[in-house]
Design an enzyme around this catalytic site. Structure first.
Site, short mmCIF file in Angstrom:
data_model
loop_
_atom_site.label_atom_id
_atom_site.label_comp_id
_atom_site.label_asym_id
_atom_site.label_seq_id
_atom_site.Cartn_x
_atom_site.Cartn_y
_atom_site.Cartn_z
N ARG A 52 45.81 -33.31 -5.10
CA ARG A 52 44.68 -33.38 -4.52
C ARG A 52 45.10 -34.72 -2.55
O ARG A 52 44.29 -34.60 -2.48
CB ARG A 52 43.93 -34.39 -5.00
CG ARG A 52 42.65 -35.38 -4.81
CD ARG A 52 41.94 -36.14 -6.34
NE ARG A 52 42.85 -37.37 -6.44
CZ ARG A 52 42.17 -38.19 -7.35
NH1 ARG A 52 41.30 -37.65 -7.85
NH2 ARG A 52 42.61 -39.41 -7.49
N ARG A 105 46.45 -37.50 17.45
CA ARG A 105 47.79 -36.12 18.66
C ARG A 105 48.91 -37.91 18.93
O ARG A 105 50.01 -37.00 18.59
CB ARG A 105 47.09 -35.98 19.62
CG ARG A 105 46.50 -34.52 19.30
CD ARG A 105 46.18 -33.69 19.95
NE ARG A 105 45.02 -34.72 21.20
CZ ARG A 105 43.60 -34.40 21.94
NH1 ARG A 105 44.01 -32.54 22.51
NH2 ARG A 105 44.07 -34.91 22.49
N LYS A 151 40.24 -38.90 -0.68
CA LYS A 151 40.03 -40.26 -0.67
C LYS A 151 40.97 -40.55 -0.18
O LYS A 151 42.55 -41.27 -0.15
CB LYS A 151 41.32 -39.84 -2.59
CG LYS A 151 41.36 -41.65 -3.04
CD LYS A 151 42.30 -41.36 -4.01
CE LYS A 151 43.15 -42.19 -5.08
NZ LYS A 151 41.98 -43.28 -5.63
N GLU A 184 28.81 -42.90 -8.55
CA GLU A 184 29.77 -43.71 -8.87
C GLU A 184 30.24 -44.39 -9.32
O GLU A 184 29.07 -45.36 -8.54
CB GLU A 184 30.96 -42.87 -8.80
CG GLU A 184 31.28 -42.26 -6.97
CD GLU A 184 32.45 -41.82 -6.76
OE1 GLU A 184 33.45 -41.63 -7.49
OE2 GLU A 184 32.51 -41.80 -5.13
N1 PXG Z 1 35.38 -42.56 -7.83
C1 PXG Z 1 36.35 -43.15 -6.82
C2 PXG Z 1 35.95 -44.18 -5.92
C3 PXG Z 1 37.85 -43.83 -7.18
O1 PXG Z 1 38.39 -44.46 -6.47
C4 PXG Z 1 37.68 -42.36 -9.32
C5 PXG Z 1 36.12 -41.98 -8.47
C6 PXG Z 1 38.35 -42.44 -10.19
O2 PXG Z 1 39.71 -41.51 -10.05
P1 PXG Z 1 40.61 -41.13 -11.05
O3 PXG Z 1 41.76 -39.70 -10.56
O4 PXG Z 1 41.47 -42.11 -10.88
O5 PXG Z 1 40.61 -40.64 -12.17
C7 PXG Z 1 38.59 -43.03 -8.05
C8 PXG Z 1 39.88 -43.55 -8.10
C9 PXG Z 1 41.27 -50.01 -8.27
C10 PXG Z 1 41.32 -48.55 -7.50
O6 PXG Z 1 42.56 -50.30 -8.12
C11 PXG Z 1 40.49 -46.84 -8.53
C12 PXG Z 1 40.70 -46.81 -8.00
C13 PXG Z 1 40.92 -45.89 -6.14
C14 PXG Z 1 41.92 -47.25 -5.54
C15 PXG Z 1 42.05 -48.53 -6.26
O7 PXG Z 1 40.79 -50.11 -9.66
N2 PXG Z 1 40.08 -45.10 -8.17
#
Ligand code: PXG
Length: 290
Positions: A52, A105, A151, A184
């Site tokens: 990812r 760049r 991400k 979400e």
């Molecule tokens: N949706 C979003 C917008 C996320 O940032 C998830 C879903 C869950 O994805 P995973 O791959 O972890 O199952 C995320 C990821 C925190 C924190 O501190 C959590 C995320 C990102 C940054 C910080 O809780 N979660």
């Protein structure tokens, strides 16, 4: 022992892990990251997280300066350098230092760093009692503006929603996309269960393809639970039998009310509880050895 950080090829004490103020990750939020978890001496779904990360980088037209295998080693070495067996790992690749202009760049080399820390868990009682959540007016970024599938270091959209959560004293909130479909939480994916069927929003509505989300869908299918990636609205959450959130930090956490409507019996549901147990078993028994 100081916390040890991987930074551009070396593992150094935290005090020496410094990046430039001209790094476009700092100036513009230009970069990508991963949040990864280690359980019991193994890193959960590291391959998926690295895939990812590299996909996010491709999507923003950034060449990660190290190969996949070297990145994998950087993660494992950082965890080991800190003597951790249960941990939360933050892997970040920024566009790197450039000048005071947007143009990527001007940034010759992305910066790579890895932080491995202890995890701060949600209080155990939240898993037993379930969360009360609310919907917020802050919409998730439109996929045609910035795809939530990347991400990226641009988390202000989610932080704006988190600020509303804080004002309301809620641990997490439900975000909608610009069309009003449920998408979400601020850092979690969402699932509902109605008449035995598990539903979660499809990727095209504008969500992050969560690694925990994928694991939970696999587990549910292996239990012969019907699983559908299907668009739904707040109404469907209000009338659901069960609801839960998934994420690397949260794992699988029950939701028992939304906008003041009790979901199902108002207690974590039976399918949710089964999935929580199965997810914990999987997380504690699989993964890349540290
Ligand atoms: N949706 C979003 C917008 C996320 O940032 C998830 C879903 C869950 O994805 P995973 O791959 O972890 O199952 C995320 C990821 C925190 C924190 O501190 C959590 C995320 C990102 C940054 C910080 O809780 N979660």
């Amino acid at each position: 022992m100081p916390k040890m950080i991987y930074l551009d090829g070396a593992i150094v004490p935290e005090a020496d892990a410094k990046i430039s103020v001209l790094d476009h990750g700092v100036l513009y939020g230009d970069g990508v990251f991963e949040g990864i978890r280690g359980y019991n001496g193994r890193i959960f779904r590291l391959d998926e997280h690295l895939d990812r990360l590299y996909e996010s980088a491709r999507s923003i037209s950034m060449d990660i300066p190290i190969e996949w295998a070297e990145m994998e080693k950087a993660v494992v070495d950082t965890v080991n350098a800190n003597g951790l067996r249960d941990c939360y790992i933050r892997l970040v690749v920024t566009r790197g230092p450039g000048d005071l202009g947007l143009d990527p760049r001007k940034c010759p080399r992305p910066t790579v760093f890895v932080i491995a820390d202890r995890i701060t868990l949600f209080p155990a009682e939240l898993y037993d009692k379930g969360l009360a959540v609310m919907s917020v007016s802050t919409r998730r970024t439109a996929p045609d503006a910035l795809s939530p599938r990347v991400k990226s270091l641009n988390y202000l959209n989610n932080i704006m929603a988190k600020i509303l959560a804080n004002i309301a004293g809620m641990p997490e909130v439900i975000m909608l996309n610009p069309q009003g479909y449920v998408v979400e939480g601020t850092g979690d994916n969402i699932f509902i269960i109605r008449k035995g069927k598990l539903m979660t929003p499809p990727l095209y509505l504008g969500i992050l393809e969560g690694i925990t989300r994928n694991a939970v869908m696999e587990i549910a299918r292996s239990m012969d639970i019907e699983v559908a990636e299907e668009a739904f609205a707040l109404h469907d959450v209000y009338v659901a039998d069960e609801c839960f959130l998934t994420g690397t930090a949260a794992e699988v956490i029950p939701v028992v009310s939304a906008d003041g409507r009790r979901i199902g019996s108002g207690e974590p549901g039976p399918i949710t509880k089964k999935l929580i147990r199965a997810f914990r078993d999987l997380a504690n028994s699989t993964g890349t050895p540290i």
